[in-house]
Design a protein around this motif. Sequence first.
Motif, PDB file in Angstrom:
ATOM      1  N   VAL A 173       0.834  -1.160  -0.067  1.00 14.67           N
ATOM      2  CA  VAL A 173       0.157   0.015   0.060  1.00 14.67           C
ATOM      3  C   VAL A 173       0.825   1.298   0.013  1.00 14.67           C
ATOM      4  CG1 VAL A 173      -1.663   1.113   1.478  1.00 14.67           C
ATOM      5  CG2 VAL A 173      -1.832  -1.308   1.067  1.00 14.67           C
ATOM      6  N   GLY A 174       0.584   2.327  -0.918  1.00 15.23           N
ATOM      7  CA  GLY A 174       1.146   3.397  -0.770  1.00 15.23           C
ATOM      8  C   GLY A 174       2.658   3.560  -1.729  1.00 15.23           C
ATOM      9  N   ASN A 175       2.634   2.578  -2.491  1.00 16.17           N
ATOM     10  CA  ASN A 175       3.704   2.720  -3.375  1.00 16.17           C
ATOM     11  C   ASN A 175       3.273   3.026  -4.830  1.00 16.17           C
ATOM     12  OD1 ASN A 175       6.642   2.049  -2.149  1.00 16.17           O
ATOM     13  ND2 ASN A 175       4.822   0.580  -1.320  1.00 16.17           N
ATOM     14  N   PRO A 176       2.941   4.023  -5.246  1.00 16.89           N
ATOM     15  CA  PRO A 176       2.115   4.320  -6.474  1.00 16.89           C
ATOM     16  C   PRO A 176       2.938   3.956  -7.726  1.00 16.89           C
ATOM     17  CG  PRO A 176       3.242   6.407  -5.850  1.00 16.89           C
ATOM     18  CD  PRO A 176       3.336   5.514  -4.636  1.00 16.89           C
ATOM     19  N   LEU A 177       3.978   3.657  -7.644  1.00 19.46           N
ATOM     20  CA  LEU A 177       5.050   3.382  -8.929  1.00 19.46           C
ATOM     21  C   LEU A 177       4.862   1.829  -9.124  1.00 19.46           C
ATOM     22  CD1 LEU A 177       7.782   5.800  -9.044  1.00 19.46           C
ATOM     23  CD2 LEU A 177       5.730   5.846 -10.176  1.00 19.46           C
ATOM     24  N   ILE A 178       4.444   1.035  -8.185  1.00 20.43           N
ATOM     25  CA  ILE A 178       4.412  -0.327  -8.273  1.00 20.43           C
ATOM     26  C   ILE A 178       3.292  -0.735  -9.413  1.00 20.43           C
ATOM     27  CG2 ILE A 178       3.564  -2.439  -7.268  1.00 20.43           C
ATOM     28  CD1 ILE A 178       5.958  -1.897  -6.250  1.00 20.43           C
ATOM     29  N   CYS A 179       3.708  -1.713 -10.275  1.00 20.97           N
ATOM     30  CA  CYS A 179       2.955  -2.204 -11.501  1.00 20.97           C
ATOM     31  C   CYS A 179       2.661  -3.467 -11.474  1.00 20.97           C
ATOM     32  CB  CYS A 179       3.756  -1.481 -12.841  1.00 20.97           C
ATOM     33  SG  CYS A 179       5.266  -2.430 -13.014  1.00 20.97           S
ATOM     34  N   GLY A 180       1.707  -3.993 -12.570  1.00 23.30           N
ATOM     35  CA  GLY A 180       1.513  -5.514 -12.537  1.00 23.30           C
ATOM     36  C   GLY A 180       0.250  -5.654 -11.748  1.00 23.30           C
ATOM     37  N   VAL A 181       0.084  -6.876 -11.231  1.00 24.04           N
ATOM     38  CA  VAL A 181      -1.063  -7.522 -10.752  1.00 24.04           C
ATOM     39  C   VAL A 181      -1.804  -6.723  -9.775  1.00 24.04           C
ATOM     40  CG1 VAL A 181      -1.582  -9.506  -9.259  1.00 24.04           C
ATOM     41  CG2 VAL A 181       0.328  -9.818 -10.547  1.00 24.04           C
ATOM     42  N   VAL A 193       6.192 -11.715 -12.171  1.00 21.13           N
ATOM     43  CA  VAL A 193       5.766 -13.005 -12.031  1.00 21.13           C
ATOM     44  C   VAL A 193       4.646 -13.232 -11.537  1.00 21.13           C
ATOM     45  CG1 VAL A 193       6.486 -15.244 -10.870  1.00 21.13           C
ATOM     46  CG2 VAL A 193       8.295 -13.614 -11.618  1.00 21.13           C
ATOM     47  N   PRO A 194       3.524 -14.108 -11.724  1.00 16.63           N
ATOM     48  CA  PRO A 194       2.299 -14.211 -11.052  1.00 16.63           C
ATOM     49  C   PRO A 194       2.401 -14.646  -9.515  1.00 16.63           C
ATOM     50  CG  PRO A 194       2.326 -15.415 -13.102  1.00 16.63           C
ATOM     51  CD  PRO A 194       3.900 -15.173 -13.039  1.00 16.63           C
ATOM     52  N   MET A 195       1.602 -13.952  -8.735  1.00 14.61           N
ATOM     53  CA  MET A 195       1.780 -13.841  -7.272  1.00 14.61           C
ATOM     54  C   MET A 195       1.469 -15.262  -6.719  1.00 14.61           C
ATOM     55  SD  MET A 195       3.233 -11.211  -6.291  1.00 14.61           S
ATOM     56  CE  MET A 195       3.167 -11.553  -4.526  1.00 14.61           C
ATOM     57  N   SER A 196       1.916 -15.907  -5.781  1.00 14.24           N
ATOM     58  CA  SER A 196       1.313 -17.211  -5.106  1.00 14.24           C
ATOM     59  C   SER A 196       1.434 -16.826  -3.763  1.00 14.24           C
ATOM     60  CB  SER A 196       2.449 -18.205  -5.191  1.00 14.24           C
ATOM     61  OG  SER A 196       3.725 -17.992  -4.754  1.00 14.24           O
ATOM     62  N   SER A 197       1.390 -15.470  -3.316  1.00 14.29           N
ATOM     63  CA  SER A 197       1.743 -15.057  -1.991  1.00 14.29           C
ATOM     64  C   SER A 197      -0.039 -14.190  -1.803  1.00 14.29           C
ATOM     65  CB  SER A 197       2.394 -14.103  -1.655  1.00 14.29           C
ATOM     66  OG  SER A 197       2.733 -12.966  -2.284  1.00 14.29           O
ATOM     67  N   ASN A 198      -0.143 -13.739  -0.485  1.00 11.04           N
ATOM     68  CA  ASN A 198      -1.390 -12.940  -0.038  1.00 11.04           C
ATOM     69  C   ASN A 198      -0.792 -11.545  -0.478  1.00 11.04           C
ATOM     70  OD1 ASN A 198      -3.530 -11.679   1.006  1.00 11.04           O
ATOM     71  ND2 ASN A 198      -2.971 -12.307   3.167  1.00 11.04           N
ATOM     72  N   LEU A 199      -1.311 -11.024  -1.409  1.00 15.58           N
ATOM     73  CA  LEU A 199      -0.689  -9.775  -1.934  1.00 15.58           C
ATOM     74  C   LEU A 199      -1.835  -8.576  -1.473  1.00 15.58           C
ATOM     75  CD1 LEU A 199       1.115  -7.924  -3.618  1.00 15.58           C
ATOM     76  CD2 LEU A 199      -0.432  -8.367  -5.485  1.00 15.58           C
ATOM     77  N   LYS A 200      -1.307  -7.592  -0.702  1.00 13.86           N
ATOM     78  CA  LYS A 200      -2.254  -6.362  -0.379  1.00 13.86           C
ATOM     79  C   LYS A 200      -1.710  -4.875  -1.027  1.00 13.86           C
ATOM     80  CE  LYS A 200      -3.473  -8.831   3.968  1.00 13.86           C
ATOM     81  NZ  LYS A 200      -3.398  -8.288   5.606  1.00 13.86           N
ATOM     82  N   ILE A 201      -2.342  -4.582  -2.096  1.00 11.42           N
ATOM     83  CA  ILE A 201      -2.058  -3.266  -2.615  1.00 11.42           C
ATOM     84  C   ILE A 201      -3.117  -2.540  -2.927  1.00 11.42           C
ATOM     85  CG2 ILE A 201      -1.242  -2.464  -4.679  1.00 11.42           C
ATOM     86  CD1 ILE A 201       0.326  -4.969  -5.492  1.00 11.42           C
ATOM     87  N   SER A 202      -3.245  -1.454  -2.293  1.00 13.83           N
ATOM     88  CA  SER A 202      -4.526  -0.493  -2.476  1.00 13.83           C
ATOM     89  C   SER A 202      -4.145   0.531  -3.168  1.00 13.83           C
ATOM     90  CB  SER A 202      -4.820  -0.115  -0.880  1.00 13.83           C
ATOM     91  OG  SER A 202      -5.932   0.949  -0.949  1.00 13.83           O
ATOM     92  N   GLN A 203      -5.014   0.950  -4.308  1.00 11.84           N
ATOM     93  CA  GLN A 203      -4.785   2.038  -4.987  1.00 11.84           C
ATOM     94  C   GLN A 203      -5.942   3.005  -4.657  1.00 11.84           C
ATOM     95  OE1 GLN A 203      -2.549   2.833  -7.066  1.00 11.84           O
ATOM     96  NE2 GLN A 203      -1.461   0.876  -6.623  1.00 11.84           N
ATOM     97  N   ALA A 204      -6.831   2.839  -3.703  1.00 12.70           N
ATOM     98  CA  ALA A 204      -7.835   3.692  -3.106  1.00 12.70           C
ATOM     99  C   ALA A 204      -7.355   5.207  -3.176  1.00 12.70           C
ATOM    100  CB  ALA A 204      -8.532   3.186  -2.126  1.00 12.70           C
ATOM    101  N   ALA A 205      -6.210   5.110  -2.433  1.00  7.92           N
ATOM    102  CA  ALA A 205      -5.592   6.361  -2.048  1.00  7.92           C
ATOM    103  C   ALA A 205      -4.553   7.115  -2.896  1.00  7.92           C
ATOM    104  CB  ALA A 205      -4.887   6.331  -0.698  1.00  7.92           C
ATOM    105  N   LEU A 206      -4.580   6.293  -4.345  1.00 11.91           N
ATOM    106  CA  LEU A 206      -3.534   6.593  -5.078  1.00 11.91           C
ATOM    107  C   LEU A 206      -4.385   6.796  -6.537  1.00 11.91           C
ATOM    108  CD1 LEU A 206      -0.810   4.351  -4.139  1.00 11.91           C
ATOM    109  CD2 LEU A 206      -0.740   6.722  -3.650  1.00 11.91           C
ATOM    110  N   PRO A 207      -5.255   7.775  -6.993  1.00 10.12           N
ATOM    111  CA  PRO A 207      -6.151   7.776  -7.909  1.00 10.12           C
ATOM    112  C   PRO A 207      -5.223   8.001  -9.026  1.00 10.12           C
ATOM    113  CG  PRO A 207      -6.169   9.937  -6.581  1.00 10.12           C
ATOM    114  CD  PRO A 207      -5.410   8.801  -5.841  1.00 10.12           C
ATOM    115  N   THR A 208      -5.700   7.413 -10.317  1.00 10.46           N
ATOM    116  CA  THR A 208      -5.023   7.507 -11.743  1.00 10.46           C
ATOM    117  C   THR A 208      -5.290   8.920 -12.142  1.00 10.46           C
ATOM    118  OG1 THR A 208      -6.745   6.535 -13.062  1.00 10.46           O
ATOM    119  CG2 THR A 208      -5.079   5.046 -11.667  1.00 10.46           C
ATOM    120  N   ALA A 209      -4.529   9.271 -13.182  1.00  9.17           N
ATOM    121  CA  ALA A 209      -4.841  10.604 -13.944  1.00  9.17           C
ATOM    122  C   ALA A 209      -6.207  10.542 -14.452  1.00  9.17           C
ATOM    123  CB  ALA A 209      -3.761  10.663 -15.002  1.00  9.17           C
TER     124      ALA A 209
END
Length: 235
Positions: A173-181, A193-209
Amino acid sequence: MEASPAYSPSLLLLLIIFSTSSALLSPNGVNYEVQVLMTIKYQLKDPHGVLNNWDKDSVDPCSWTAVACSPDQIVIGLEAQSQDLSGRLSPSIGNLTNLESIQLQSNNLTGPIPAEVGKLAKLKKISLSHNHFYGEIPSSVSHLRSLQYLDLSYNNLGGPVPRLFAGGTLILVGNPLICGVNTGQDCSKSSPVPMSSNLKISQAALPTAETRSHKFVVALSSTIACIIFLSFPIS
């Protein structure tokens, strides 16, 4: 046949600790873990003197602030959260091969995350959140079979997300330049690489253009409608 000498349990324990400690000594009699930790210290700025008792002449570092050791006096944890530490995390951290926990969250650390963390085969937990790390997440973390928890939230990391072993939790969460899944960001020609782990990425606080543009149009339309409405006289 000569009988083997009998040792008391307490003496056996001392012998085990002594033999383990001896294995950590360099040829000139210096504990190599002390040397590694001092290399880490030299790349940090410590405004509150948290690491003042780190001494290059120490026999072992187990009494040092922010250092956790096992019962046999081997360094297994580096824990200095919320201490205003700045500077870079030294790649020499990869030489603390018995580390199980790195907790340096809520500091002001910067630079890339050292790829050498991938050498820490016993590592179970890494928390580097709320710092200023940048660059890509080292792909070497995918080598850590024991890793259960990796919190890199609120940094400036970018690029594709590496794979963790099944069961591991990765928080970004909170890394706006992370890309992918699950991020909505394009990795261009770099395919994560496709994730096999429990990934928690939130873009709610990081709106796109595109999202920001849509919100602006809606707000502007509402404002114009209100002005037109108010311009008509009330009968």
